[in-house]
Motif scaffolding. Structure first.
Motif, PDB file in Angstrom:
ATOM      1  N   ASN A 151       0.647  -1.087  -0.119  1.00 43.68           N
ATOM      2  CA  ASN A 151      -0.101  -0.185   0.242  1.00 43.68           C
ATOM      3  C   ASN A 151       1.012   1.336   0.030  1.00 43.68           C
ATOM      4  O   ASN A 151       0.380   2.466  -0.308  1.00 43.68           O
ATOM      5  CB  ASN A 151      -0.947   0.040   1.104  1.00 43.68           C
ATOM      6  N   MET A 152       2.053   1.193   0.378  1.00 42.60           N
ATOM      7  CA  MET A 152       3.031   2.151   0.660  1.00 42.60           C
ATOM      8  C   MET A 152       2.536   3.615   1.127  1.00 42.60           C
ATOM      9  O   MET A 152       2.504   4.688   0.415  1.00 42.60           O
ATOM     10  CB  MET A 152       3.624   2.428  -0.887  1.00 42.60           C
ATOM     11  N   PRO A 153       1.771   3.646   2.266  1.00 48.07           N
ATOM     12  CA  PRO A 153       1.146   4.913   2.959  1.00 48.07           C
ATOM     13  C   PRO A 153       2.174   6.105   2.865  1.00 48.07           C
ATOM     14  O   PRO A 153       1.354   7.166   2.873  1.00 48.07           O
ATOM     15  CB  PRO A 153       0.541   4.137   4.008  1.00 48.07           C
ATOM     16  N   GLY A 154       3.282   5.861   3.064  1.00 43.67           N
ATOM     17  CA  GLY A 154       4.071   6.932   3.008  1.00 43.67           C
ATOM     18  C   GLY A 154       4.335   7.770   1.787  1.00 43.67           C
ATOM     19  O   GLY A 154       4.718   8.910   1.934  1.00 43.67           O
ATOM     20  N   LEU A 155       3.758   7.358   0.640  1.00 50.01           N
ATOM     21  CA  LEU A 155       3.868   7.916  -0.534  1.00 50.01           C
ATOM     22  C   LEU A 155       2.475   8.760  -0.821  1.00 50.01           C
ATOM     23  O   LEU A 155       2.530   9.582  -1.611  1.00 50.01           O
ATOM     24  CB  LEU A 155       4.149   6.974  -1.616  1.00 50.01           C
ATOM     25  N   GLN A 156       1.698   8.666  -0.150  1.00 51.01           N
ATOM     26  CA  GLN A 156       0.571   9.500   0.095  1.00 51.01           C
ATOM     27  C   GLN A 156       0.993  10.740   0.829  1.00 51.01           C
ATOM     28  O   GLN A 156       1.888  10.886   1.557  1.00 51.01           O
ATOM     29  CB  GLN A 156      -0.691   8.843   0.657  1.00 51.01           C
ATOM     30  N   GLY A 157      -0.109  11.945   0.563  1.00 51.61           N
ATOM     31  CA  GLY A 157       0.446  13.056   1.418  1.00 51.61           C
ATOM     32  C   GLY A 157      -0.939  13.767   1.636  1.00 51.61           C
ATOM     33  O   GLY A 157      -1.984  13.629   1.008  1.00 51.61           O
ATOM     34  N   THR A 158      -0.986  14.844   2.435  1.00 51.65           N
ATOM     35  CA  THR A 158      -2.079  15.564   2.659  1.00 51.65           C
ATOM     36  C   THR A 158      -2.578  16.480   1.629  1.00 51.65           C
ATOM     37  O   THR A 158      -3.609  16.914   1.545  1.00 51.65           O
ATOM     38  CB  THR A 158      -1.903  16.663   4.020  1.00 51.65           C
ATOM     39  N   ASN A 159      -1.807  16.931   0.701  1.00 54.39           N
ATOM     40  CA  ASN A 159      -2.052  17.667  -0.437  1.00 54.39           C
ATOM     41  C   ASN A 159      -1.682  16.986  -1.717  1.00 54.39           C
ATOM     42  O   ASN A 159      -1.512  17.556  -2.948  1.00 54.39           O
ATOM     43  CB  ASN A 159      -1.762  19.079  -0.368  1.00 54.39           C
ATOM     44  N   ALA A 160      -1.434  15.716  -1.833  1.00 55.59           N
ATOM     45  CA  ALA A 160      -1.127  15.004  -3.021  1.00 55.59           C
ATOM     46  C   ALA A 160      -2.471  14.152  -3.622  1.00 55.59           C
ATOM     47  O   ALA A 160      -3.111  13.899  -2.970  1.00 55.59           O
ATOM     48  CB  ALA A 160      -0.155  13.760  -2.850  1.00 55.59           C
ATOM     49  N   GLU A 161      -2.025  14.239  -5.055  1.00 58.51           N
ATOM     50  CA  GLU A 161      -3.182  13.680  -5.991  1.00 58.51           C
ATOM     51  C   GLU A 161      -2.867  12.004  -5.621  1.00 58.51           C
ATOM     52  O   GLU A 161      -1.706  11.774  -6.085  1.00 58.51           O
ATOM     53  CB  GLU A 161      -3.191  14.000  -7.291  1.00 58.51           C
ATOM     54  N   PRO A 162      -3.991  11.176  -6.086  1.00 60.35           N
ATOM     55  CA  PRO A 162      -3.758   9.719  -6.229  1.00 60.35           C
ATOM     56  C   PRO A 162      -2.522   9.249  -7.051  1.00 60.35           C
ATOM     57  O   PRO A 162      -1.953   8.441  -6.909  1.00 60.35           O
ATOM     58  CB  PRO A 162      -5.055   9.220  -6.393  1.00 60.35           C
ATOM     59  N   HIS A 163      -2.581   9.977  -8.251  1.00 59.44           N
ATOM     60  CA  HIS A 163      -1.643   9.513  -9.557  1.00 59.44           C
ATOM     61  C   HIS A 163      -0.255  10.022  -9.191  1.00 59.44           C
ATOM     62  O   HIS A 163       0.776   9.282  -9.623  1.00 59.44           O
ATOM     63  CB  HIS A 163      -2.317  10.378 -10.875  1.00 59.44           C
ATOM     64  N   GLU A 164      -0.128  11.053  -8.341  1.00 56.12           N
ATOM     65  CA  GLU A 164       1.122  11.394  -7.861  1.00 56.12           C
ATOM     66  C   GLU A 164       1.766  10.402  -6.940  1.00 56.12           C
ATOM     67  O   GLU A 164       2.916   9.962  -7.092  1.00 56.12           O
ATOM     68  CB  GLU A 164       1.373  12.701  -7.150  1.00 56.12           C
ATOM     69  N   SER A 165       1.010   9.808  -6.031  1.00 58.37           N
ATOM     70  CA  SER A 165       1.341   8.867  -4.974  1.00 58.37           C
ATOM     71  C   SER A 165       1.549   7.627  -5.802  1.00 58.37           C
ATOM     72  O   SER A 165       2.779   6.711  -5.824  1.00 58.37           O
ATOM     73  CB  SER A 165       0.196   8.529  -3.897  1.00 58.37           C
ATOM     74  N   ALA A 166       0.785   7.275  -6.861  1.00 58.34           N
ATOM     75  CA  ALA A 166       0.911   5.981  -7.643  1.00 58.34           C
ATOM     76  C   ALA A 166       2.331   6.163  -8.708  1.00 58.34           C
ATOM     77  O   ALA A 166       2.938   5.260  -8.744  1.00 58.34           O
ATOM     78  CB  ALA A 166      -0.097   5.823  -8.521  1.00 58.34           C
ATOM     79  N   GLU A 167       2.535   7.344  -9.153  1.00 58.15           N
ATOM     80  CA  GLU A 167       3.858   7.515  -9.696  1.00 58.15           C
ATOM     81  C   GLU A 167       4.941   7.343  -8.943  1.00 58.15           C
ATOM     82  O   GLU A 167       6.093   6.436  -9.297  1.00 58.15           O
ATOM     83  CB  GLU A 167       4.031   9.141 -10.253  1.00 58.15           C
ATOM     84  N   LEU A 168       4.856   7.564  -7.674  1.00 60.78           N
ATOM     85  CA  LEU A 168       5.955   7.428  -6.714  1.00 60.78           C
ATOM     86  C   LEU A 168       6.301   5.771  -6.617  1.00 60.78           C
ATOM     87  O   LEU A 168       7.250   5.439  -6.415  1.00 60.78           O
ATOM     88  CB  LEU A 168       5.888   8.115  -5.322  1.00 60.78           C
ATOM     89  N   ALA A 169       5.101   5.251  -6.470  1.00 60.89           N
ATOM     90  CA  ALA A 169       5.154   3.726  -6.053  1.00 60.89           C
ATOM     91  C   ALA A 169       5.770   3.060  -7.364  1.00 60.89           C
ATOM     92  O   ALA A 169       6.393   2.151  -6.923  1.00 60.89           O
ATOM     93  CB  ALA A 169       3.715   3.196  -5.726  1.00 60.89           C
ATOM     94  N   VAL A 170       5.478   3.321  -8.422  1.00 60.19           N
ATOM     95  CA  VAL A 170       6.116   2.777  -9.599  1.00 60.19           C
ATOM     96  C   VAL A 170       7.515   3.157  -9.747  1.00 60.19           C
ATOM     97  O   VAL A 170       8.216   1.996  -9.887  1.00 60.19           O
ATOM     98  CB  VAL A 170       5.439   3.585 -11.025  1.00 60.19           C
ATOM     99  N   MET A 171       8.029   4.225  -9.235  1.00 59.43           N
ATOM    100  CA  MET A 171       9.612   4.385  -9.279  1.00 59.43           C
ATOM    101  C   MET A 171      10.089   3.688  -8.021  1.00 59.43           C
ATOM    102  O   MET A 171      11.220   3.104  -8.211  1.00 59.43           O
ATOM    103  CB  MET A 171       9.675   6.044  -9.183  1.00 59.43           C
ATOM    104  N   PHE A 172       9.456   3.716  -6.845  1.00 64.71           N
ATOM    105  CA  PHE A 172      10.134   3.045  -5.788  1.00 64.71           C
ATOM    106  C   PHE A 172      10.093   1.438  -5.969  1.00 64.71           C
ATOM    107  O   PHE A 172      11.147   0.681  -5.760  1.00 64.71           O
ATOM    108  CB  PHE A 172       9.514   3.632  -4.367  1.00 64.71           C
ATOM    109  N   ASN A 173       8.967   0.946  -6.616  1.00 60.30           N
ATOM    110  CA  ASN A 173       8.879  -0.554  -7.006  1.00 60.30           C
ATOM    111  C   ASN A 173       9.837  -0.842  -7.918  1.00 60.30           C
ATOM    112  O   ASN A 173      10.173  -2.102  -8.007  1.00 60.30           O
ATOM    113  CB  ASN A 173       7.446  -0.991  -7.263  1.00 60.30           C
TER     114      ASN A 173
END
Length: 180
Positions: free
Chosen positions: A38-60
């Protein structure tokens, strides 16, 4: 009987885990427990879901990334690429989106976000940025006349390089250094 119910709840639900101020599980040192799904640390209080998803793709897929950085007297020049076209797409979208956020002074407040970025979101109007997608990869040149911003650029470029090299392990190392 009350204790038997508590024991049953613990047996079924598992041990109670401490929570961070953002509601994410943390270990006994207050560090996030890593959830690679789920990588909750990649979410944010002002982040869009696609931004968190991009980070997850890069970290994974950090092992597909290659990066070089040249520290300039007034900024940085970085070249980042991926051997995986889907990761490259996420990378380009992330870079363009974050540069746009810096220019708009609109921090996504990602939970694992480095405090080094604070100055970017405060003084984004003092950064000159060019982005080119070439056969080399995505080439970003950022410059500023503000020495504090230049120093932050050098630090952030090294942080991003560490993440491209070691993935989430680099994030954990940086967070541990900040907490000590």
């Amino acid at each position: 009987m009350k204790y038997a119910i508590i024991a049953l709840v613990i047996a079924v639900a598992g041990p109670v885990v401490a929570q961070s101020m953002h509601g994410h599980p943390v270990d006994s040192n207050g560090m996030p427990i890593h959830d690679m799904t789920n990588m909750p640390g990649l979410q944010g209080t002002n982040a869009e879901p696609h931004e968190s998803a991009e980070l997850a793709v890069m970290f994974n897929n950090f092992n597909t990334l290659s990066r070089s950085v040249e520290n300039l007297p007034n900024g940085i020049r970085s070249v980042t690429t991926s051997s995986d076209p889907a990761v490259m797409d996420a990378l380009v979208s992330h870079v363009v989106g974050m540069i746009g956020r810096v220019e708009a002074k609109d921090s996504p407040d990602i939970f694992i976000q480095s405090p080094t970025l604070d100055i970017f979101f405060e003084r984004g109007d003092q950064i000159e940025t060019t982005i080119d997608v070439t056969d080399e990869g995505i080439v970003v040149k950022q410059t500023s006349e503000d020495p504090e911003l230049v120093e932050a650029m050098h630090i952030h470029a090294a942080e991003v390089s560490a993440m491209a090299e070691r993935g989430m392990m680099a994030v954990h190392e940086m967070m541990m250094q900040r907490h000590h």
